[in-house]
Scaffold this active site. Structure first.
Site: not given
Length: 713
Positions: A345, A81, A154
């Site tokens: 996170h 990423h 995603n």
């Protein structure tokens, strides 16, 4: 904070975050240059030397500070990423979700919870292109009154592997090969496909990766999926399994592979530019947040394991409940300070959201923190402005690299008596985080559940659910990706592996990559479909689309302006394109400015094409190879094409690839054939404009693929 205060203050969360960031924003206009210590600098063009031609002196503290900062301006890029782009916005829930979760930001529809979103590719470096074939990251940071919540998603609902211990392996296989650092941002090489055929759990994800989902038209037009299974927990302690979805209000749309490749060269910033410009125009991207919910007692009711990250929950089986909407309404002020330093996170949760035993999720909970410690220089990355919560932070953590908080007092431990045990733990009633009390027992073992062993049924389900055009695009993707593999044995193993998904698919893969078809056509026998996975069933709108208008001197001013006005009325943008930049004169003597030329644009950058009439204009366009190529490319990529009056003759030119078969001999009546919209001998273009706008909204007209053997995939 009591309930009355919450109702009064929480609607201002968005402004609180803005004010917090504002403290760190600086506009240096009209100020005097200083060092980082605030010392004013008299000269920043010449270093301090021993004589005009002598050596630079180390005592030049301004030189040393300036160079040292420059030397350290690049932090280690993300392992995955790395190439991303961010935007600010807010989220509002539609109705209280009290029945399902105690998360406060999902209770009050009047509260605007500030968010920061980072879209990204996965494999490529920061310098790679936006439009490569890849998974896209869709990470959202919610700045809630209970602390930060990160929904790390995603644009594909599943993943390559079932257990996080294999994450380093799949990334190593996907990345450029270590001996020559080739290829960049691509899975078209031996090490990736060797990993695929050696780990058949990848089959389902590979099908999605080679589909149109991996080359989105825009960040604004792609879905987001939380991938992993989480839990919602309500005030009564009741838990439900949950999967998260982002649904774009513009629908889910993609590029063609040919466009993606050409855009990577002509405009490698295509996606980030598209997002930046849309927000600057006030066309704020919006996404609805949806959840799939399962009662705990339903965990084993399906023919797949709900904790298997290589499986999705079909929406026709477990419906998506739309619970709120996110609006992205502000661009970043500084790419590095915000997008690059943003730290996400999946373990950053708030009360009411908890974890499941999804083995990929369990590993991610360790990996993300470990990564941020290295990338952002230590344990204080949460104090960087973009990562700082709006909720107050009180704990006994001290020191470390880049500490920004100045802690007072001598006490930095707990329990303590010197400060009456402050800061003290919160109770559950005070909305302290309490982990869901799940009973866990078993022997320590390195083994995967048998319920994870089916690697092909959902890959077949995905294949069954696609339109014929989407299937053809996957086959062509296999031909490119696997065709680039050098090892013939790996190619053959790919064919044998995907024969387990669908026999005809395997045969067509073999035909394109130069190996033998399977001896016995296979498949799983699964005949189920999930219409929700096909992009043919998405929202269709012309709003925010871009149309190229091709002109030369002598065009009909009435044609151009009528259509441009109609398009603008539906939120469609237009660019005037000609041989050269500058003013273009119509047959009536009126002028329009060409803001793009053939050199600075291309059909790949637009959603549709329109050509106004004008005999002199059309004669000139017919002499321009670039103009005819522009039209041909728009046709091959299955885009809407409109032409009025004499411009219809341009479409019928034998030099225009493929359009000669379209029904374009209209006389005062609108003709629409597979996205080719035309009209002749009229000055009233109202009906034409309406039909053209409808054709634009369709995004693509894939049936053209079967005309004259031309393929748009």
């Amino acid at each position: 904070m009591d309930q009355e205060q919450t109702q009064t203050n929480t609607p201002n969360l968005e402004s609180v975050k803005d004010q917090q960031l504002e403290e760190f924003r600086v506009d240096h206009k009209g100020t005097k240059l200083t060092t980082n210590q605030g010392v004013r600098v008299t000269n920043t063009d010449d270093s301090l030397k021993a004589g005009e031609r002598g050596p630079t002196l180390m005592e030049d503290f301004h030189f040393r500070e300036k160079m040292t900062h420059f030397d350290h301006e690049r932090i280690p890029e993300r392992v995955v990423h790395a190439r991303g782009f961010g935007a600010h916005g807010y989220f509002q829930v539609y109705e209280p979700m009290t029945e399902y979760t105690k998360a406060k930001f999902l209770q009050d529809p009047s509260v605007k919870t500030p968010v920061f979103v980072r879209f990204s590719t996965v494999v490529g470096s920061r310098g790679s292109a936006d439009t490569v074939r890849d998974v896209r990251g869709f990470a959202t940071k919610f700045y809630t009154e209970d602390g930060n919540y990160d929904l790390v998603a995603n644009n594909i609902p599943i993943f390559f592997i079932q257990d996080a211990i294999k994450f380093p392996d799949v990334v190593h296989a996907l990345k450029p090969e270590p001996h020559n650092e080739i290829p960049q941002a691509s899975a078209a090489h031996d090490t990736f496909w060797d990993f695929v055929v050696s780990n058949t759990e990848t089959a389902h994800m590979v099908m999605w990766l080679l589909s149109d989902r991996a080359i989105p038209r825009s960040f604004r037009m792609m879905e987001g999926f939380g991938v992993n299974t989480f839990r919602f927990v309500n005030e009564q302690g009741k838990a439900r399994f949950v999967k998260f979805h982002w649904k774009p209000l513009l629908g889910v749309h993609s590029l063609t592979w040919d466009e993606a490749q050409k855009l990577a060269g002509k405009d490698p910033d295509f996606h980030r530019r598209d997002l930046w410009e849309a927000i600057n125009k006030g066309e704020y991207p919006q996404f609805e947040l949806g959840v799939q919910l399962l009662e705990e007692e339903e965990e084993f009711n399906f023919d797949f394991d709900i904790l298997d990250p290589t499986k999705f929950w079909p929406e026709e089986v477990v419906p998506v409940k739309k619970i709120g909407k996110m609006t992205l309404n502000r661009n970043q002020d500084n790419f590095f300070a915000e997008t690059e330093q943003a730290a996400f996170h999946p373990g950053h949760v708030v009360p009411g959201i908890d974890f499941s035993n999804d083995p990929l999720l369990q590993g991610r909970l360790f990996s993300y923190t470990d990564t941020q410690l290295l990338r952002l220089g230590g344990p204080n990355f949460h104090e960087i402005p973009i990562n700082r919560p709006i909720a107050p932070v009180h704990n006994n953590q001290r020191d470390g690299f880049h500490r920004m908080t100045i802690d007072r007092g001598a006490v930095s431990y707990s329990p303590n008596s010197l400060r009456n045990n402050a800061p003290e733990p919160a109770t559950d009633q005070e909305h302290g985080y309490t982990h869901y009390a799940e009973k866990v027992e078993g022997q320590k073992i390195r083994k995967r559940s048998e319920s994870f062993h089916d690697h092909y049924s959902q890959a077949t389900l995905f294949w069954n659910s696609l339109s014929s055009a989407e299937k053809q695009h996957i086959i062509k993707a296999f031909h490119f990706e696997v065709g680039s593999v050098k090892d013939k044995q790996i190619k053959q193993r790919v064919v044998e592996m995907f024969n387990n998904v669908d026999g005809e698919l395997a045969v067509q893969i073999a035909q394109g990559v130069g190996v033998n078809p399977p001896k016995n056509p296979g498949g799983t026998g699964n005949t189920q479909v999930s219409p929700a996975v096909s992009q043919e069933n998405t929202i269709r709108s012309a709003r925010t689309r871009k149309v190229a208008i091709l002109v030369a001197n002598g065009f009909h001013f009435n044609d151009a302006t009528q259509v441009m006005t109609a398009l603008a009325g539906q939120g469609v943008h237009t660019d005037i394109i000609s041989m050269n930049l500058g003013m273009i004169t119509s047959a009536e003597g009126e002028q329009l400015e060409a803001t793009k030329s053939y050199a600075t644009s291309g059909a790949i950058m637009y959603d549709a094409l329109y050509i106004p009439g004008g005999k002199s204009c059309v004669e000139k366009l017919m002499r321009h190879k670039e103009a005819k190529d522009f039209v041909s490319e728009a046709f091959i990529h299955a885009k809407a094409i409109g032409a009025t009056n004499e411009a219809v003759d341009l479409l019928l030119s034998p030099d225009i690839q493929g359009i000669s078969t379209a029904g374009t001999d209209s006389q005062g009546q609108v003709t629409s054939d597979l996205g080719i919209v035309t009209i002749r001998n009229t000055t009233d273009l109202k009906a034409f404009s309406q039909e053209f706008i409808q054709a634009i909204a369709q995004h693509r007209h894939w049936l053209r693929q079967n005309q004259d053997g031309k393929m748009s995939g």
